[in-house]
Design a protein around this motif. Structure first.
Motif: not given
Length: 81
Positions: A1-12, A31-41
């Motif tokens: 999955m690319g960076i755009i997909g990661t950002i989208f999943i992080g947002l959700i 900050m919501t997106i960043l915490l979502g991306i961090g938790g997702s990764l």
């Protein structure tokens, strides 16, 4: 999955985590997106490294959600102090 997909999943995942975590969070959507991306990764790669699930499984999304909630709780504790 690319960076755009990661950002989208992080947002959700970030939005779902904020919805599921009780309390008042006054952080913005970035900050919501960043915490979502961090938790997702963290949860996705951590779960795969531990052999809990494989790449592409639905359990990875649930793990990402749990990881984002944990990051939100930690962020709230740090921000409060």
């Amino acid at each position: 999955m690319g960076i755009i997909g990661t950002i989208f999943i992080g947002l959700i995942v970030g939005l779902l985590a904020r919805f599921l975590k009780p309390g008042d969070d006054s952080m913005g959507w970035i900050m919501t997106i960043l915490l979502g991306i961090g938790g997702s990764l963290a949860a996705t790669y951590g779960g795969q490294a531990l052999g809990i699930y494989q790449a592409g499984e639905g359990a990875g999304f649930l793990g990402a959600l749990v990881g984002a909630v944990v990051l939100l709780v930690i962020y709230g504790l740090i921000k409060r102090n």
